[in-house]
Design a protein around this motif. Sequence first.
Motif, PDB file in Angstrom:
ATOM      1  N   ASN A 175     -75.557  62.752   2.512  1.00 20.79           N
ATOM      2  CA  ASN A 175     -75.272  63.589   1.343  1.00 20.79           C
ATOM      3  C   ASN A 175     -74.119  64.548   1.637  1.00 20.79           C
ATOM      4  N   TYR A 176     -74.052  65.051   2.857  1.00 23.19           N
ATOM      5  CA  TYR A 176     -72.937  65.917   3.248  1.00 23.19           C
ATOM      6  C   TYR A 176     -71.621  65.148   3.206  1.00 23.19           C
ATOM      7  N   GLN A 177     -71.610  63.926   3.691  1.00 24.72           N
ATOM      8  CA  GLN A 177     -70.392  63.126   3.684  1.00 24.72           C
ATOM      9  C   GLN A 177     -69.919  62.847   2.254  1.00 24.72           C
ATOM     10  N   ILE A 178     -70.844  62.467   1.383  1.00 27.83           N
ATOM     11  CA  ILE A 178     -70.459  62.084   0.023  1.00 27.83           C
ATOM     12  C   ILE A 178     -70.035  63.289  -0.801  1.00 27.83           C
ATOM     13  N   THR A 179     -70.719  64.425  -0.645  1.00 24.92           N
ATOM     14  CA  THR A 179     -70.417  65.588  -1.487  1.00 24.92           C
ATOM     15  C   THR A 179     -69.316  66.483  -0.924  1.00 24.92           C
ATOM     16  N   GLU A 180     -69.108  66.458   0.404  1.00 28.01           N
ATOM     17  CA  GLU A 180     -68.155  67.382   1.007  1.00 28.01           C
ATOM     18  C   GLU A 180     -66.950  66.694   1.641  1.00 28.01           C
ATOM     19  N   VAL A 181     -67.160  65.591   2.340  1.00 29.95           N
ATOM     20  CA  VAL A 181     -66.080  64.955   3.102  1.00 29.95           C
ATOM     21  C   VAL A 181     -65.366  63.898   2.273  1.00 29.95           C
ATOM     22  N   MET A 182     -66.110  63.009   1.653  1.00 32.72           N
ATOM     23  CA  MET A 182     -65.512  61.927   0.864  1.00 32.72           C
ATOM     24  C   MET A 182     -65.138  62.473  -0.516  1.00 32.72           C
ATOM     25  N   LYS A 183     -64.013  63.149  -0.573  1.00 35.94           N
ATOM     26  CA  LYS A 183     -63.593  63.813  -1.813  1.00 35.94           C
ATOM     27  C   LYS A 183     -63.372  62.827  -2.952  1.00 35.94           C
ATOM     28  N   GLU A 184     -63.092  61.584  -2.606  1.00 35.19           N
ATOM     29  CA  GLU A 184     -62.781  60.606  -3.642  1.00 35.19           C
ATOM     30  C   GLU A 184     -64.031  60.024  -4.292  1.00 35.19           C
ATOM     31  N   TYR A 185     -65.215  60.201  -3.675  1.00 33.46           N
ATOM     32  CA  TYR A 185     -66.399  59.486  -4.155  1.00 33.46           C
ATOM     33  C   TYR A 185     -66.773  59.908  -5.574  1.00 33.46           C
ATOM     34  N   ASP A 186     -66.846  61.181  -5.822  1.00 33.67           N
ATOM     35  CA  ASP A 186     -67.276  61.654  -7.140  1.00 33.67           C
ATOM     36  C   ASP A 186     -66.341  61.200  -8.261  1.00 33.67           C
ATOM     37  N   PRO A 187     -65.019  61.459  -8.172  1.00 34.24           N
ATOM     38  CA  PRO A 187     -64.148  60.988  -9.258  1.00 34.24           C
ATOM     39  C   PRO A 187     -64.080  59.470  -9.377  1.00 34.24           C
ATOM     40  N   GLU A 188     -64.180  58.761  -8.257  1.00 31.57           N
ATOM     41  CA  GLU A 188     -64.151  57.303  -8.327  1.00 31.57           C
ATOM     42  C   GLU A 188     -65.398  56.779  -9.039  1.00 31.57           C
ATOM     43  N   MET A 189     -66.555  57.365  -8.749  1.00 33.87           N
ATOM     44  CA  MET A 189     -67.792  56.943  -9.412  1.00 33.87           C
ATOM     45  C   MET A 189     -67.767  57.335 -10.882  1.00 33.87           C
ATOM     46  N   ASP A 190     -67.190  58.462 -11.185  1.00 31.42           N
ATOM     47  CA  ASP A 190     -67.060  58.904 -12.567  1.00 31.42           C
ATOM     48  C   ASP A 190     -66.220  57.908 -13.368  1.00 31.42           C
ATOM     49  N   SER A 191     -65.101  57.478 -12.780  1.00 30.25           N
ATOM     50  CA  SER A 191     -64.237  56.492 -13.452  1.00 30.25           C
ATOM     51  C   SER A 191     -64.949  55.149 -13.592  1.00 30.25           C
ATOM     52  N   LEU A 192     -65.698  54.758 -12.572  1.00 27.81           N
ATOM     53  CA  LEU A 192     -66.408  53.475 -12.638  1.00 27.81           C
ATOM     54  C   LEU A 192     -67.396  53.462 -13.803  1.00 27.81           C
ATOM     55  N   LEU A 193     -68.109  54.569 -14.015  1.00 27.09           N
ATOM     56  CA  LEU A 193     -69.118  54.613 -15.067  1.00 27.09           C
ATOM     57  C   LEU A 193     -68.508  54.628 -16.461  1.00 27.09           C
ATOM     58  N   PHE A 194     -67.232  54.984 -16.588  1.00 23.23           N
ATOM     59  CA  PHE A 194     -66.551  54.857 -17.882  1.00 23.23           C
ATOM     60  C   PHE A 194     -65.983  53.455 -18.059  1.00 23.23           C
ATOM     61  N   TYR A 195     -65.495  52.885 -16.970  1.00 23.14           N
ATOM     62  CA  TYR A 195     -64.869  51.570 -17.031  1.00 23.14           C
ATOM     63  C   TYR A 195     -65.908  50.465 -17.161  1.00 23.14           C
ATOM     64  N   LEU A 196     -67.064  50.626 -16.509  1.00 21.26           N
ATOM     65  CA  LEU A 196     -68.075  49.575 -16.453  1.00 21.26           C
ATOM     66  C   LEU A 196     -68.557  49.122 -17.828  1.00 21.26           C
ATOM     67  N   PRO A 197     -68.953  50.017 -18.749  1.00 19.44           N
ATOM     68  CA  PRO A 197     -69.428  49.528 -20.051  1.00 19.44           C
ATOM     69  C   PRO A 197     -68.353  48.846 -20.874  1.00 19.44           C
ATOM     70  N   LEU A 198     -67.101  49.063 -20.547  1.00 17.76           N
ATOM     71  CA  LEU A 198     -66.033  48.367 -21.259  1.00 17.76           C
ATOM     72  C   LEU A 198     -65.875  46.939 -20.761  1.00 17.76           C
ATOM     73  N   ALA A 199     -65.654  46.783 -19.449  1.00  9.78           N
ATOM     74  CA  ALA A 199     -65.346  45.472 -18.889  1.00  9.78           C
ATOM     75  C   ALA A 199     -66.600  44.660 -18.584  1.00  9.78           C
ATOM     76  N   GLY A 200     -67.727  45.323 -18.316  1.00  5.37           N
ATOM     77  CA  GLY A 200     -68.940  44.610 -17.946  1.00  5.37           C
ATOM     78  C   GLY A 200     -69.115  44.451 -16.454  1.00  5.37           C
ATOM     79  N   SER A 201     -68.033  44.554 -15.686  1.00  3.42           N
ATOM     80  CA  SER A 201     -68.074  44.462 -14.229  1.00  3.42           C
ATOM     81  C   SER A 201     -67.121  45.480 -13.634  1.00  3.42           C
TER      82      SER A 201
END
Length: 795
Positions: A175-201
């Motif tokens: 949890n420390y790595q994902i929330t503090e070190v891996m700065k890209e994880y949150d915005p990348e997951m946010d983008s995935l959840l918007f893109y996923l319902p459009l494309a299906g994959s």
Amino acid sequence: MAIEKQNPMEPLEVPVEIQEALEVELPEEMNIQGQMTNAFEVGQDGNLVPLFEEEEVIVTEHQVNLAEVLDSSSLNTLASELLDAFEQDKDSRKDWLDVFTKGLDLLGIKTEEREEPFPGATGVNHPLLAEAVTQFQAQAYKELLPAGGPIKTRVMGNESPETMDQSQRVKEFMNYQITEVMKEYDPEMDSLLFYLPLAGSAFKKVYYDNLLGRATSRLVKAEDLVVAYETTDLETSPRFTHVMSMTGNDLKKLQMNGTYRDISIGESGIDLEYNEAKEKIDELQGISPPIADYEEYSVIELHVNLELPDIDDYGFAVPYVVTILEDRNEILSIRRNWEQGDELFNKKEYFVHYKFLPGLGFYGFGLIHMIGGLTKSATSVLRQLIDAGTLSNLPAGFKARGMRVQGEDEPLRPGEFRDVDVPGGTIRDALMPLPYKEPSNVLAQLLGVIIESGRRFASIADMQVGDIGSQQLPVGTTVAMLERGTKVMSAIHKRLHFAQKKEFRLLASIFSKSLPPVYPYDVPGASREIKATDFDDRVDIIPVSDPNIFSMAQRVMLAQQELQMAQAAPQIHDLREAYKRMYEALEVKNIDAILPPAAQIPPRDPVSEQQAAMTGQPIKAFEFQNHDAYISAHSSFLQNPMMAQNQQAQLAISANIQEHQAMLYKQQIEQVLGQQLPELGAEIPPQVMNELALLAAQATQVVTGQAQAMAQAQANAQIDPIVQLKEQEIAQKAQSDALRSQVDLAKIESNEAIAEMKIAQDREEAIMKEKDNIRKSYTELLKDVRTSDTQNRGV
């Protein structure tokens, strides 16, 4: 890296006279089965036998870049074959990409300028698709990425303090790595959840980034992952390709650290025409790549099964990762894609496939595929209604030739009247407006049906949570109503939970291989450390989200039903736990401040316990207490008249007496056995349990016999027949004296009466003396029983 060569056999020198006798013209080189040679030897039959050089056997380390050891000819041939296969894979999914690209227009991000059916006609798009996508993204984002971290752990197998500590360390570190070190994880997951319902994959690529020097998880869009036609899943796919755009600077860094082969990359010649979806996304955003000074390079990474007999001659294809600089058709790296020592050659996994809905093939279905037609129809009907209203409010028509209106090109202002020249007749006769109708009610109703159908499919219709909760419906009815409105979303959430679990396990695998034996790190207000060995099979990493609950409203409703059931039967439920779950569902912070934990019951003397019971406070028996004294004190207190009206205190003290009796019985058994018994509720092996049962059977007989003897002695003392006989004689004598006194009152003063009274007095003294003797006998008997009990306890 080592290259081993086997020297060819030294050719025999053929004497000159023999060569002349043979009279055979030999070419300078002879090609036998594709191999060139100019060395010969004389066979046993006297014929010349060509000698061939042994092929080079290249031996390399497992993780080495094989492109560094293969010759340029082999690399060019391999690059051409793989690029041709890549083009075939792109052509096989062209229709899928075309549907997705056209569906992006349905979002209505860019307003369309229309000239039909008339200039200025509305270009609005109905937001049905955009609404469904946005609501799904907002709902899933909160569930999959909570503020405290998205990971929890569980111990596999039997729990122990060691494994529990290990599980906690893994949970805190990830949890420390994902929330503090891996700065890209949150915005990348946010983008995935918007893109996923459009494309299906959509895909996540989990790998160790050599530029960042740490693990990373990146979003890979479906249009950037090209799979072979026959692919059903990535694990069994014979070939799939990740298309990447990379700056020249990053490309050179990877060459410098040895990730890629050091070749001249030249000028960028990236071609974006293969990806229509990217062009459409750029168009919707209103951006475009610059014409000059564009330093993006097209790099394709193929995960493919290959046969490389010059290096790994297994007789069948094994998995490799081949990276090609598409701008120059040059291979940058070739790496083995299986774990060293794996005799099954299982492909290492880097990608996680997130699906919205399972499709008919490899790619999933999204809302573009499922409600794209409804969105398009809703847009068409909405435009007709708006255009009809526009034409109705601003009608057009015909006017008579020769009719002139002053300033006819300017619109009329409110309250303005203009001059009109009408050549004969009236203005009404010179003008004929077209018969435009008001917006159709039928079209408006049809639009409502289309919207309702789309929203119902996408599960974005408003749930009447308040109405359900206020009706006090049965639990089964509430759950059925909740499930009926959330079936689709619940299934989608389970797919996301499954994919995220796989992603976290890939991350844990990278941590286990990349971390030092002990890795210290700091968190707010404390220091922590993690061990590389913590990431083993004893700890399972799973998402913190619940695959069965995907929204706060659903969680609150279920917690509310739990609380209602607990309140209905508090005697079999833990009310505090029910309230705690309700507060957790409401995401209340610092629950212990408003719901303090249950207080510990302190040990008390008997009087304090009786006072606590009378005031409603809990009381408890403890092993070290004198159970005989507590039982005697509490039993006597129950006879106190003040306890008659306090039923609650009576129940509490009676229960406490039973606790003391149970503990006293255990102590008596332990005294007979001469050893301590296990704690109540402790786990005992079956063999030990059976041995204790045999010993307890004998000890129970001894303790029960002692208790029976004590009870019998007390009963005998209470119902002694001699005492009863004497008491009866006293009663009879008293009655006789009373009668005699009434009949012979006159004789009381006579000597005879005095003598009789003296005899009666002597008799009473004899009876009292007999009572004293009986009482002494009982006391001695009781003393003997207690002495015997004390001796038995000491055994």
